[in-house]
Write a protein that holds these residues in place. Structure first.
Motif, PDB file in Angstrom:
ATOM      1  N   PHE A  56      17.534  65.710  47.794  1.00 55.76           N
ATOM      2  CA  PHE A  56      17.447  67.085  48.283  1.00 55.76           C
ATOM      3  C   PHE A  56      15.968  67.482  48.238  1.00 55.76           C
ATOM      4  O   PHE A  56      15.368  67.543  47.149  1.00 55.76           O
ATOM      5  N   TYR A  57      15.388  67.723  49.422  1.00 61.74           N
ATOM      6  CA  TYR A  57      13.973  68.098  49.491  1.00 61.74           C
ATOM      7  C   TYR A  57      13.846  69.609  49.358  1.00 61.74           C
ATOM      8  O   TYR A  57      14.509  70.364  50.079  1.00 61.74           O
ATOM      9  N   LEU A  58      13.014  70.027  48.426  1.00 61.23           N
ATOM     10  CA  LEU A  58      12.816  71.447  48.162  1.00 61.23           C
ATOM     11  C   LEU A  58      11.385  71.855  48.492  1.00 61.23           C
ATOM     12  O   LEU A  58      10.454  71.051  48.377  1.00 61.23           O
ATOM     13  N   ASP A  59      11.213  73.115  48.888  1.00 64.17           N
ATOM     14  CA  ASP A  59       9.875  73.666  49.097  1.00 64.17           C
ATOM     15  C   ASP A  59       9.283  74.075  47.755  1.00 64.17           C
ATOM     16  O   ASP A  59      10.008  74.483  46.841  1.00 64.17           O
ATOM     17  N   ASN A  60       7.984  73.992  47.675  1.00 68.46           N
ATOM     18  CA  ASN A  60       7.278  74.462  46.478  1.00 68.46           C
ATOM     19  C   ASN A  60       6.377  75.632  46.882  1.00 68.46           C
ATOM     20  O   ASN A  60       5.221  75.430  47.267  1.00 68.46           O
ATOM     21  N   PRO A  61       6.886  76.853  46.802  1.00 69.08           N
ATOM     22  CA  PRO A  61       6.096  78.013  47.217  1.00 69.08           C
ATOM     23  C   PRO A  61       4.925  78.299  46.291  1.00 69.08           C
ATOM     24  O   PRO A  61       4.022  79.055  46.646  1.00 69.08           O
ATOM     25  N   ALA A  62       4.947  77.716  45.108  1.00 68.78           N
ATOM     26  CA  ALA A  62       3.870  77.937  44.145  1.00 68.78           C
ATOM     27  C   ALA A  62       2.736  76.927  44.306  1.00 68.78           C
ATOM     28  O   ALA A  62       1.776  76.956  43.545  1.00 68.78           O
ATOM     29  N   LEU A  63       2.857  76.045  45.302  1.00 63.92           N
ATOM     30  CA  LEU A  63       1.833  75.030  45.505  1.00 63.92           C
ATOM     31  C   LEU A  63       0.518  75.707  45.875  1.00 63.92           C
ATOM     32  O   LEU A  63       0.429  76.398  46.891  1.00 63.92           O
ATOM     33  N   PRO A  64      -0.502  75.551  45.065  1.00 65.10           N
ATOM     34  CA  PRO A  64      -1.786  76.214  45.358  1.00 65.10           C
ATOM     35  C   PRO A  64      -2.384  75.748  46.677  1.00 65.10           C
ATOM     36  O   PRO A  64      -2.172  74.611  47.114  1.00 65.10           O
ATOM     37  N   LYS A  65      -3.158  76.617  47.299  1.00 68.27           N
ATOM     38  CA  LYS A  65      -3.752  76.316  48.606  1.00 68.27           C
ATOM     39  C   LYS A  65      -4.677  75.109  48.557  1.00 68.27           C
ATOM     40  O   LYS A  65      -4.847  74.410  49.548  1.00 68.27           O
ATOM     41  N   GLY A  66      -5.290  74.860  47.399  1.00 65.60           N
ATOM     42  CA  GLY A  66      -6.228  73.752  47.291  1.00 65.60           C
ATOM     43  C   GLY A  66      -5.586  72.397  47.078  1.00 65.60           C
ATOM     44  O   GLY A  66      -6.292  71.388  46.973  1.00 65.60           O
ATOM     45  N   THR A  67      -4.258  72.326  47.028  1.00 67.12           N
ATOM     46  CA  THR A  67      -3.573  71.050  46.802  1.00 67.12           C
ATOM     47  C   THR A  67      -3.889  70.066  47.926  1.00 67.12           C
ATOM     48  O   THR A  67      -3.748  70.399  49.106  1.00 67.12           O
ATOM     49  N   PRO A  68      -4.320  68.847  47.598  1.00 69.85           N
ATOM     50  CA  PRO A  68      -4.728  67.882  48.633  1.00 69.85           C
ATOM     51  C   PRO A  68      -3.535  67.204  49.316  1.00 69.85           C
ATOM     52  O   PRO A  68      -3.368  65.980  49.247  1.00 69.85           O
ATOM     53  N   VAL A  69      -2.718  67.997  49.997  1.00 70.94           N
ATOM     54  CA  VAL A  69      -1.500  67.452  50.613  1.00 70.94           C
ATOM     55  C   VAL A  69      -1.813  66.503  51.769  1.00 70.94           C
ATOM     56  O   VAL A  69      -0.969  65.683  52.155  1.00 70.94           O
ATOM     57  N   ASP A  70      -3.019  66.603  52.355  1.00 69.33           N
ATOM     58  CA  ASP A  70      -3.374  65.764  53.508  1.00 69.33           C
ATOM     59  C   ASP A  70      -3.931  64.404  53.102  1.00 69.33           C
ATOM     60  O   ASP A  70      -4.164  63.561  53.967  1.00 69.33           O
ATOM     61  N   ARG A  71      -4.153  64.190  51.828  1.00 67.60           N
ATOM     62  CA  ARG A  71      -4.657  62.889  51.370  1.00 67.60           C
ATOM     63  C   ARG A  71      -3.460  62.015  50.977  1.00 67.60           C
ATOM     64  O   ARG A  71      -3.004  62.019  49.832  1.00 67.60           O
ATOM     65  N   ALA A  72      -2.952  61.282  51.946  1.00 69.45           N
ATOM     66  CA  ALA A  72      -1.731  60.496  51.737  1.00 69.45           C
ATOM     67  C   ALA A  72      -1.879  59.495  50.603  1.00 69.45           C
ATOM     68  O   ALA A  72      -0.902  59.173  49.914  1.00 69.45           O
ATOM     69  N   GLU A  73      -3.100  59.005  50.365  1.00 72.63           N
ATOM     70  CA  GLU A  73      -3.296  57.985  49.327  1.00 72.63           C
ATOM     71  C   GLU A  73      -3.083  58.528  47.920  1.00 72.63           C
ATOM     72  O   GLU A  73      -2.955  57.751  46.967  1.00 72.63           O
ATOM     73  N   LEU A  74      -3.015  59.851  47.786  1.00 73.88           N
ATOM     74  CA  LEU A  74      -2.849  60.450  46.463  1.00 73.88           C
ATOM     75  C   LEU A  74      -1.379  60.589  46.058  1.00 73.88           C
ATOM     76  O   LEU A  74      -1.085  60.886  44.906  1.00 73.88           O
ATOM     77  N   TRP A  75      -0.452  60.369  47.005  1.00 75.25           N
ATOM     78  CA  TRP A  75       0.954  60.664  46.760  1.00 75.25           C
ATOM     79  C   TRP A  75       1.806  59.411  46.860  1.00 75.25           C
ATOM     80  O   TRP A  75       1.536  58.508  47.655  1.00 75.25           O
ATOM     81  N   LEU A  76       2.860  59.384  46.074  1.00 70.06           N
ATOM     82  CA  LEU A  76       3.764  58.239  46.051  1.00 70.06           C
ATOM     83  C   LEU A  76       4.605  58.171  47.315  1.00 70.06           C
ATOM     84  O   LEU A  76       5.199  59.156  47.733  1.00 70.06           O
ATOM     85  N   ASP A  77       4.653  56.994  47.919  1.00 71.62           N
ATOM     86  CA  ASP A  77       5.549  56.711  49.043  1.00 71.62           C
ATOM     87  C   ASP A  77       6.665  55.812  48.520  1.00 71.62           C
ATOM     88  O   ASP A  77       6.446  54.619  48.277  1.00 71.62           O
ATOM     89  N   ILE A  78       7.847  56.389  48.322  1.00 69.00           N
ATOM     90  CA  ILE A  78       8.969  55.636  47.738  1.00 69.00           C
ATOM     91  C   ILE A  78       9.283  54.394  48.564  1.00 69.00           C
ATOM     92  O   ILE A  78       9.633  53.336  48.029  1.00 69.00           O
ATOM     93  N   ASN A  79       9.151  54.514  49.876  1.00 70.41           N
ATOM     94  CA  ASN A  79       9.511  53.398  50.745  1.00 70.41           C
ATOM     95  C   ASN A  79       8.568  52.206  50.609  1.00 70.41           C
ATOM     96  O   ASN A  79       8.863  51.112  51.092  1.00 70.41           O
ATOM     97  N   SER A  80       7.422  52.416  49.962  1.00 64.33           N
ATOM     98  CA  SER A  80       6.474  51.307  49.773  1.00 64.33           C
ATOM     99  C   SER A  80       6.685  50.588  48.452  1.00 64.33           C
ATOM    100  O   SER A  80       6.009  49.594  48.175  1.00 64.33           O
ATOM    101  N   LEU A  81       7.603  51.094  47.627  1.00 69.22           N
ATOM    102  CA  LEU A  81       7.822  50.466  46.317  1.00 69.22           C
ATOM    103  C   LEU A  81       8.530  49.125  46.460  1.00 69.22           C
ATOM    104  O   LEU A  81       9.367  48.953  47.355  1.00 69.22           O
TER     105      LEU A  81
END
Length: 296
Positions: free
Chosen positions: A271-296
């Motif tokens: 279940f994918y949820l929104d995070n409304p508290a995510l600060p504006k400075g969060t580096p969401v566009d840097r894909a290398e910083l986040w886990l890709d489950i499908n690559s495990l």
């Protein structure tokens, strides 16, 4: 004094001066270390955070000595934030939200690659059938979830329409779950394996088929009065990302490696949820910083 002694001293003095010329600059060249007081390393996440901090600061020109808080013990997140703001400690780590980032200085490199935003449930051991019947988010909204009153996760769950029962103390959540005060205690996928048997006598289990996913950066935080330390940490972590050290440490950390295998992430209903508290400075566009489950 004999002629031999005079000649010996005459030859010895230049040698002595030469030794001083070699040793003195070397001694002077040793950089003075800067002490960095951090939260005590109690949990696996604590120990991993200290290791990543240590590796990051090894890239700095300043020599840092990382020292755990002398008082030790586990305190509330609010207390750690206050300790950081007042300079009692120099570095803490926590899941981030706008409120925390307004008080202390974040190093915006997610240490856990967003893994903490992948949540599975601690439940009472006799409750699995209740969760087997959950197929939609509306089904999940009929259940009660337990959380800490000040945790960033609490706001996320509530903003997505989920019912949350709150308490101030972490330990209370296990007793409340066992006593039926709520149905499930959402935990980061690396957390429940060490918690399910944390308190003898409680009849808890790890739920088998569901998972919540939302962006949840877990950062190192520094006092607002010490931006130089924050810059050194960020520079070091980015260097680790560039040379592959960061992913190597993350994927080979014994506790993280174990739970990725145990949690069976690919086969859970998500279940994918929104995070409304995510600060504006969060580096969401840097894909290398986040886990890709499908690559495990």
């Amino acid at each position: 004094m004999s002629l031999f002694s005079l000649r010996f001293l005459k030859n010895l003095v230049p040698c002595y001066l030469l030794v001083l010329l070699v040793i003195a600059p070397a001694a002077m060249a040793q950089p003075k270390s800067t002490k960095v007081t951090v939260m005590p390393a109690i949990t696996d996440i604590d120990r991993y955070s200290v290791r990543m901090l240590t590796l990051a600061l090894a890239h700095a020109s300043t020599r840092y000595d990382i020292v755990p808080d002398a008082d030790g013990g586990q305190r509330t997140q609010g207390r750690y934030i206050e300790d950081l703001r007042t300079g009692r400690i120099d570095v803490m780590w926590a899941a981030s939200d706008a409120s925390i980032e307004e008080q202390v200085l974040p190093v915006r490199i997610p240490l856990l690659k967003g893994l903490l935003g992948h949540r599975i449930f601690l439940i009472h051991k006799n409750s699995q059938s209740k969760f087997d019947a959950v197929n939609t988010l509306d089904d999940l909204k009929k259940l009660k979830l337990g959380q800490g009153a000040t945790w960033a996760d609490t706001k996320i769950l509530e903003s997505n329409g989920l019912t949350v029962v709150k308490t101030q103390k972490y330990e209370n959540l296990f007793y409340m779950l066992d006593g039926g005060r709520f149905d499930a205690f959402p935990r980061g996928v690396q957390e429940p394996w060490g918690e399910v048997n944390k308190i003898p006598g409680l009849e808890l289990a790890i739920e088998k088929r569901l998972m919540l996913v939302y962006k949840m950066p877990f950062y190192l935080f520094v006092s607002p009065d010490n931006p130089a330390l924050a810059r050194d940490i960020e520079k070091g972590l980015n260097a680790m990302i560039a040379d592959g050290t960061f992913d190597h440490e993350f994927l080979n950390d014994p506790s993280i490696k174990k739970v990725i295998e145990l949690a069976d992430l690919k086969n859970r209903k998500v279940f994918y949820l929104d995070n409304p508290a995510l600060p504006k400075g969060t580096p969401v566009d840097r894909a290398e910083l986040w886990l890709d489950i499908n690559s495990l």
